[in-house]
Design a protein around this motif. Structure first.
Motif, PDB file in Angstrom:
ATOM      1  N   UNK A 185      47.555 -52.436  99.388  1.00 53.44           N
ATOM      2  CA  UNK A 185      47.511 -52.474  97.918  1.00 53.44           C
ATOM      3  C   UNK A 185      47.670 -51.091  97.305  1.00 53.44           C
ATOM      4  N   UNK A 186      48.181 -50.126  98.057  1.00 51.64           N
ATOM      5  CA  UNK A 186      48.207 -48.765  97.534  1.00 51.64           C
ATOM      6  C   UNK A 186      49.171 -48.603  96.361  1.00 51.64           C
ATOM      7  N   UNK A 187      50.104 -49.530  96.161  1.00 52.97           N
ATOM      8  CA  UNK A 187      51.083 -49.382  95.081  1.00 52.97           C
ATOM      9  C   UNK A 187      50.413 -49.275  93.708  1.00 52.97           C
ATOM     10  N   UNK A 188      49.290 -49.965  93.533  1.00 53.62           N
ATOM     11  CA  UNK A 188      48.560 -49.886  92.269  1.00 53.62           C
ATOM     12  C   UNK A 188      47.236 -49.152  92.415  1.00 53.62           C
ATOM     13  N   UNK A 189      46.985 -48.602  93.588  1.00 54.38           N
ATOM     14  CA  UNK A 189      45.708 -47.934  93.813  1.00 54.38           C
ATOM     15  C   UNK A 189      45.887 -46.860  94.890  1.00 54.38           C
ATOM     16  N   UNK A 190      46.590 -45.793  94.547  1.00 52.21           N
ATOM     17  CA  UNK A 190      46.850 -44.726  95.514  1.00 52.21           C
ATOM     18  C   UNK A 190      45.569 -44.045  95.979  1.00 52.21           C
ATOM     19  N   UNK A 191      44.464 -44.319  95.314  1.00 51.90           N
ATOM     20  CA  UNK A 191      43.175 -43.783  95.758  1.00 51.90           C
ATOM     21  C   UNK A 191      42.850 -44.213  97.189  1.00 51.90           C
ATOM     22  N   UNK A 192      43.342 -45.361  97.608  1.00 52.73           N
ATOM     23  CA  UNK A 192      43.044 -45.860  98.946  1.00 52.73           C
ATOM     24  C   UNK A 192      43.605 -44.957 100.037  1.00 52.73           C
ATOM     25  N   UNK A 193      44.644 -44.176  99.730  1.00 52.75           N
ATOM     26  CA  UNK A 193      45.238 -43.293 100.724  1.00 52.75           C
ATOM     27  C   UNK A 193      45.133 -41.826 100.327  1.00 52.75           C
ATOM     28  N   UNK A 194      44.500 -41.531  99.174  1.00 51.62           N
ATOM     29  CA  UNK A 194      44.384 -40.144  98.737  1.00 51.62           C
ATOM     30  C   UNK A 194      43.153 -39.990  97.842  1.00 51.62           C
ATOM     31  N   UNK A 195      42.098 -39.323  98.319  1.00 55.31           N
ATOM     32  CA  UNK A 195      40.870 -39.204  97.512  1.00 55.31           C
ATOM     33  C   UNK A 195      41.051 -38.404  96.232  1.00 55.31           C
ATOM     34  N   UNK A 196      42.085 -37.568  96.133  1.00 57.87           N
ATOM     35  CA  UNK A 196      42.279 -36.749  94.936  1.00 57.87           C
ATOM     36  C   UNK A 196      42.667 -37.579  93.724  1.00 57.87           C
ATOM     37  N   UNK A 197      43.058 -38.846  93.924  1.00 55.49           N
ATOM     38  CA  UNK A 197      43.443 -39.710  92.807  1.00 55.49           C
ATOM     39  C   UNK A 197      42.218 -40.154  92.011  1.00 55.49           C
ATOM     40  N   UNK A 198      41.024 -40.070  92.597  1.00 56.18           N
ATOM     41  CA  UNK A 198      39.812 -40.499  91.900  1.00 56.18           C
ATOM     42  C   UNK A 198      39.610 -39.681  90.626  1.00 56.18           C
ATOM     43  N   UNK A 199      39.615 -40.346  89.478  1.00 59.95           N
ATOM     44  CA  UNK A 199      39.425 -39.674  88.209  1.00 59.95           C
ATOM     45  C   UNK A 199      40.650 -38.993  87.649  1.00 59.95           C
ATOM     46  N   UNK A 200      41.802 -39.187  88.262  1.00 62.69           N
ATOM     47  CA  UNK A 200      43.015 -38.523  87.776  1.00 62.69           C
ATOM     48  C   UNK A 200      43.555 -39.166  86.505  1.00 62.69           C
ATOM     49  N   UNK A 201      43.135 -40.381  86.218  1.00 63.12           N
ATOM     50  CA  UNK A 201      43.584 -41.075  85.015  1.00 63.12           C
ATOM     51  C   UNK A 201      42.518 -40.975  83.918  1.00 63.12           C
ATOM     52  N   UNK A 202      42.926 -41.273  82.706  1.00 65.10           N
ATOM     53  CA  UNK A 202      42.006 -41.200  81.579  1.00 65.10           C
ATOM     54  C   UNK A 202      40.962 -42.318  81.623  1.00 65.10           C
ATOM     55  N   UNK A 203      41.317 -43.456  82.146  1.00 65.53           N
ATOM     56  CA  UNK A 203      40.421 -44.621  82.139  1.00 65.53           C
ATOM     57  C   UNK A 203      39.712 -44.763  83.480  1.00 65.53           C
ATOM     58  N   UNK A 204      38.651 -45.547  83.498  1.00 65.49           N
ATOM     59  CA  UNK A 204      38.019 -45.954  84.746  1.00 65.49           C
ATOM     60  C   UNK A 204      38.842 -47.081  85.357  1.00 65.49           C
ATOM     61  N   UNK A 205      38.731 -47.241  86.679  1.00 68.11           N
ATOM     62  CA  UNK A 205      39.594 -48.176  87.390  1.00 68.11           C
ATOM     63  C   UNK A 205      38.750 -48.984  88.365  1.00 68.11           C
ATOM     64  N   UNK A 206      38.749 -50.288  88.214  1.00 69.79           N
ATOM     65  CA  UNK A 206      38.006 -51.200  89.084  1.00 69.79           C
ATOM     66  C   UNK A 206      38.981 -52.213  89.659  1.00 69.79           C
ATOM     67  N   UNK A 207      38.990 -52.372  91.000  1.00 70.33           N
ATOM     68  CA  UNK A 207      39.912 -53.318  91.624  1.00 70.33           C
ATOM     69  C   UNK A 207      39.187 -54.107  92.719  1.00 70.33           C
ATOM     70  N   UNK A 208      39.316 -55.406  92.648  1.00 66.26           N
ATOM     71  CA  UNK A 208      38.797 -56.324  93.668  1.00 66.26           C
ATOM     72  C   UNK A 208      39.981 -57.067  94.270  1.00 66.26           C
ATOM     73  N   UNK A 209      40.101 -57.044  95.591  1.00 65.14           N
ATOM     74  CA  UNK A 209      41.218 -57.726  96.246  1.00 65.14           C
ATOM     75  C   UNK A 209      40.706 -58.655  97.337  1.00 65.14           C
ATOM     76  N   UNK A 210      41.445 -59.721  97.555  1.00 66.73           N
ATOM     77  CA  UNK A 210      41.178 -60.643  98.646  1.00 66.73           C
ATOM     78  C   UNK A 210      42.485 -61.023  99.306  1.00 66.73           C
ATOM     79  N   UNK A 211      42.552 -60.880 100.615  1.00 69.15           N
ATOM     80  CA  UNK A 211      43.771 -61.199 101.358  1.00 69.15           C
ATOM     81  C   UNK A 211      43.434 -62.241 102.425  1.00 69.15           C
TER      82      UNK A 211
END
Length: 242
Positions: free
Chosen positions: A1-27
């Motif tokens: 799911x990294x296409x919409x959540x690059x935080x999963x593969x790069x910790x520096x993405x945390x807080x890089x956007x103006x908004x907070x980001x919450x994602x729940x996934x089920x596969x």
């Protein structure tokens, strides 16, 4: 799911956007079969103070008789590269910035009790000890660069060489893995955006892969609360000798 959540593969993405980001996934895979693989994950990232980002990620994975749980906690720092007019986020420009992040990671492995009633319960790898194979700790580091519509990220996972003992003494050391991704958002008419992107992954065992992604997004012109997206991805294996 990294296409919409690059935080999963790069910790520096945390807080890089103006908004907070919450994602729940089920596969859910192989639906209808007994003990089919399934994965659930929950991630959250936000920006606090002026330039600090925080993030967290937890997951649960079940594949047949084996299961894994784990997560990470992240601290990131963002350096603005454009002028900022105020203290509050709504008054600050984050279109250009350089970010750094580090994560503390924990993983847990185990097997279902059902496994030991099967004919293969004598497998020395599976039967090494009890069903609980313990906790393992590691660390990740990443950097993220944003310049208007262009973004670039480089990260390294499994920085601490960790010998995985859950399947016996012959289990290899978990290799350090590097990720590099880049992309560009092309703005079009009617709130449409096209985003071409690349993702490259390589580890110490000389295993490599390349993803080529093309994403289309549109926010509805008559209702900005709704948007949709379509994406095509191509993955190619670049392993040595393959």
């Amino acid at each position: 799911q990294y296409h919409f959540n690059y935080y999963l593969v790069n910790p520096a993405v945390a807080g890089a956007e103006r908004c907070s980001h919450l994602m729940l996934t089920g596969k859910f895979q192989w639906v209808g079969m007994d003990d089919a693989p399934m994965t659930q994950s929950l991630s959250f990232r936000t920006r606090v103070l002026k330039n600090v980002g925080l993030g967290a990620y937890v997951y649960n994975d079940k594949n047949g008789y084996s299961y894994r749980q784990g997560g990470q906690a992240t601290f990131a720092y963002h350096i603005p590269l454009s002028e900022n007019s105020g203290y509050f986020m709504k008054e600050r420009s984050i279109d250009r910035q350089l970010s750094f992040g580090v994560s503390a990671v924990v993983s847990h492995y185990g097997f279902s009790e059902k496994l030991f009633s099967e004919k293969n319960s004598g497998d020395p790898g599976i039967g090494n000890g009890d069903t609980d194979k313990g906790f393992y700790f590691n660390a990740n580091f990443g950097t993220y660069f944003l310049w208007d519509n262009f973004f670039l990220g480089v990260s390294a996972m499994n920085l601490i060489p960790t010998e995985m003992t859950e399947l016996g003494a012959g289990e290899p050391v978990r290799p350090m893995t590097a990720f590099a991704f880049l992309g560009y958002d092309i703005d079009m008419a009617n709130n449409m955006t096209i985003e071409p992107g690349l993702m490259f992954k390589a580890d110490e065992n000389d295993q490599r892969q390349l993803d080529v992604n093309l994403k289309f997004m549109q926010t509805l012109p008559d209702n900005e609360d709704f948007s949709y997206w379509l994406e095509a991805s191509y993955r190619h294996c670049l392993d040595a000798g393959n």
